[in-house]
Design an enzyme around this catalytic site. Structure first.
Site, PDB file in Angstrom:
ATOM      1  N   GLN A 188       0.827  -1.213   0.000  1.00 40.06           N
ATOM      2  CA  GLN A 188       0.000   0.000   0.000  1.00 40.06           C
ATOM      3  C   GLN A 188       0.864   1.266   0.000  1.00 40.06           C
ATOM      4  O   GLN A 188       0.434   2.301  -0.495  1.00 40.06           O
ATOM      5  CB  GLN A 188      -0.921   0.035   1.232  1.00 40.06           C
ATOM      6  CG  GLN A 188      -2.038  -1.001   1.223  1.00 40.06           C
ATOM      7  CD  GLN A 188      -1.645  -2.269   1.950  1.00 40.06           C
ATOM      8  OE1 GLN A 188      -0.462  -2.579   2.076  1.00 40.06           O
ATOM      9  NE2 GLN A 188      -2.621  -3.021   2.411  1.00 40.06           N
ATOM     10  N   ASN A 213      -3.199  -1.598  13.873  1.00 39.38           N
ATOM     11  CA  ASN A 213      -2.984  -0.991  12.555  1.00 39.38           C
ATOM     12  C   ASN A 213      -2.189  -1.990  11.715  1.00 39.38           C
ATOM     13  O   ASN A 213      -1.797  -3.059  12.191  1.00 39.38           O
ATOM     14  CB  ASN A 213      -2.268   0.357  12.697  1.00 39.38           C
ATOM     15  CG  ASN A 213      -2.278   1.159  11.403  1.00 39.38           C
ATOM     16  OD1 ASN A 213      -3.308   1.291  10.754  1.00 39.38           O
ATOM     17  ND2 ASN A 213      -1.129   1.667  10.990  1.00 39.38           N
ATOM     18  N   ASP A 235      -6.595   1.129  12.603  1.00 42.12           N
ATOM     19  CA  ASP A 235      -7.791   0.365  12.247  1.00 42.12           C
ATOM     20  C   ASP A 235      -8.743   0.221  13.419  1.00 42.12           C
ATOM     21  O   ASP A 235      -9.953   0.042  13.235  1.00 42.12           O
ATOM     22  CB  ASP A 235      -7.400  -1.012  11.698  1.00 42.12           C
ATOM     23  CG  ASP A 235      -6.845  -0.871  10.293  1.00 42.12           C
ATOM     24  OD1 ASP A 235      -5.645  -0.560  10.165  1.00 42.12           O
ATOM     25  OD2 ASP A 235      -7.624  -1.007   9.324  1.00 42.12           O
TER      26      ASP A 235
END
Lengths: 350, 350
Positions: free
Chosen positions: B196, B247, B237
């Protein structure tokens, strides 16, 4: 090492040719390069067809043999010195290359006759390679004493048989412990950018039948936090006089994580990796490699080619993070490192 | 956010369809998915065509709208409850999904008429999405005050506009600081296994003209040791009551490294990421994803398919490592977290 049941060395010398397992093709293809040109040997080191400090060291000394074979029998001395320089410059961080080149070239310092020089330097290079394989075995024997039933060992990059002439440094203790029936398992960092962990270390352990799990480099901290890693063992590319270790990028991160979780962190390395001329890690040159190693996987771009990158190939782990150095002379903690250095200095002057 | 000069939202709702930028095709192709089936929405979350906690949250609430559109006008209540369950189960770690689903479904608790329910839940979902984008702007404004000339900020994974409805969480302070003329640069972790960082964060920063360098996850420790990183900002998250943060895998490692080097470590997240029902990080479920994410890059195997893997998608960073939480209500240190939690509890009960 055995690959698909066949006994093989990572670096070998047969019929006047240097034989290398092409590590850029592993694990998909076991292709043996047979090199008889200096330029091909330098290329093999630069593009990492051969990699790992001890493997590069042995390759360098055979590179001098290859160079001498190519030179004019009546005018070889300057050519051999040039070959030494171009091999030395092929990769900057690992010190085994310099140590092995120096040993090989020193063996013919007094020799002026071509045939004699070729005979002696070939013998020396073979001796260096055999000694390297023996050292790895001894590293394995000493290191295996640190591994107990139930241990789970993290390793980074590939310091296996494929990083040495044979048997490995960080993986050597695991090979011996496994032979001895110790029940342990291994977490293998995939080791971006070049994936030596997934392509080489996981492959070696899989071949041996040693239980392992491949993880991304991001996951080791998580498993340490969960109490699932009991020890870290990595190899080294250069160990300075003060015990600082240059090794594959990411090693320092694992050392910091190990300290945070109270997990022992070992470096496995032969004598040739100790640099008695470099005071501390700050003095070790860190190779910066092409950003395409990050932007591409294999030949395929994973993001846009115009993305900006920074790509240091190594980092330095200060001595204070290191529990012990596993060598062919035994396991040394930092406060006993000077004993080891005396042994090495004595060996070098002989 | 602007992509190639065009203003666009990561999650949008147009002509009764949910529009998502397909993040598995970025950065090579900007493909807008137009979804009008619940099964496609659940699939988009599962295969990470949409990812990032706030983006998943908004997608979930629009997912209920899509589900309701598909249902029988005379028999929709059980079907909508089933849709809620299947959306909730699509990914386990991020809490924004549950928070947004709960808010959307609560808005029609008392409604029995189909048309009215559809009207209200659509309004609610749009409001959730708009509020999310606004919150990100405010996170940017508060967070930008932490960024000074000469700073170099490390970020992990993608907590940019692509992880939210728009503007981002961790990247929001950077957008605002850049607009304000602050001179800083960013180190972007590539973030294996799904990259990502290289595919999304580097792409976003490149589009904005914010100076950055993409690095492998192994390199952040090295740059911290060299004094080249002055601050870490990541997204989250799920944030538990005690301040522990789940996370992307690798976040915990960066937090340990930041602590070791005395570098401030910030979490940027909106109210929807705070979980007032989970006591600590130990109670957060960690998603384990398919090992092929490690063995393959894109559709290509980087090592042998038979290699064993372990692939946790998230880790938990304990509160003690976190300097501050950058939210739409301001920046809160751990000792002021209860103030924030009171605001959030009050907001929820209204």
């Amino acid at each position: 090492m055995k690959i698909y049941g066949k006994q093989i060395r990572t670096v070998d010398f047969k019929n006047n040719k240097l034989e290398l397992i092409d590590q850029n093709k592993l694990p998909f293809e076991v292709d043996i390069l047979k090199l008889d040109k200096l330029s091909d040997v330098v290329h093999a080191i630069k593009v990492m067809q051969v990699r790992g400090a001890p493997a590069i060291g042995a390759t360098g000394s055979f590179g001098l043999v290859i160079a001498l074979q190519e030179l004019d029998k009546n005018n070889w001395i300057q050519g051999l010195n040039n070959a030494y320089e171009s091999l030395l410059a092929s990769r900057p961080t690992a010190v085994d290359l310099k140590n092995c080149l120096d040993e090989a070239i020193s063996s013919i310092t007094e020799v002026t006759e071509y045939d004699k020089a070729l005979e002696i330097i070939t013998e020396t290079a073979i001796e260096i390679a055999n000694r390297s394989a023996d050292s790895c075995h001894k590293i394995g024997e000493y290191g295996a004493q640190l591994i107990n039933d139930g241990d789970s060992i993290l390793t980074h990059c590939n310091a296996g048989a494929l990083a040495t002439v044979d048997f490995g440094t960080a993986l050597a203790p695991m090979r011996i412990a496994f032979e001895q029936g110790t029940k342990f398992s291994v977490f293998v960092d995939e080791t971006r950018p070049r994936l030596q962990g997934s392509r080489l270390t996981a492959f070696e352990l899989h071949q041996e039948g040693i239980p392992y799990k491949l993880i991304v480099d991001n996951a080791a901290g998580h498993y340490m936090q969960q109490g699932k890693i009991s020890m870290v063992i990595t190899g080294a590319d250069r160990i300075a006089l003060n015990g600082d270790v240059a090794n594959k990028i990411g090693t320092y991160t694992k050392a910091v994580l190990a300290k945070e979780h109270g997990i022992p962190f070992y470096i496995a390395a032969p004598a040739t990796t100790f640099d008695l001329e470099t005071k501390s890690g700050k003095d070790i040159p860190i190779e910066e490699r092409d950003g395409d190693e990050i932007l591409k996987v294999g030949s395929v771009y994973v993001t846009l080619p115009e993305i900006e990158t920074a790509n240091p190939a190594f980092d330095v782990t200060p001595a204070k993070y290191i529990t012990g150095y596993i060598t062919e002379y035994g396991v040394f903690s930092i406060d006993r490192l000077s004993e080891l250095q005396e042994i090495l200095a004595k060996r070098k002057s002989n």
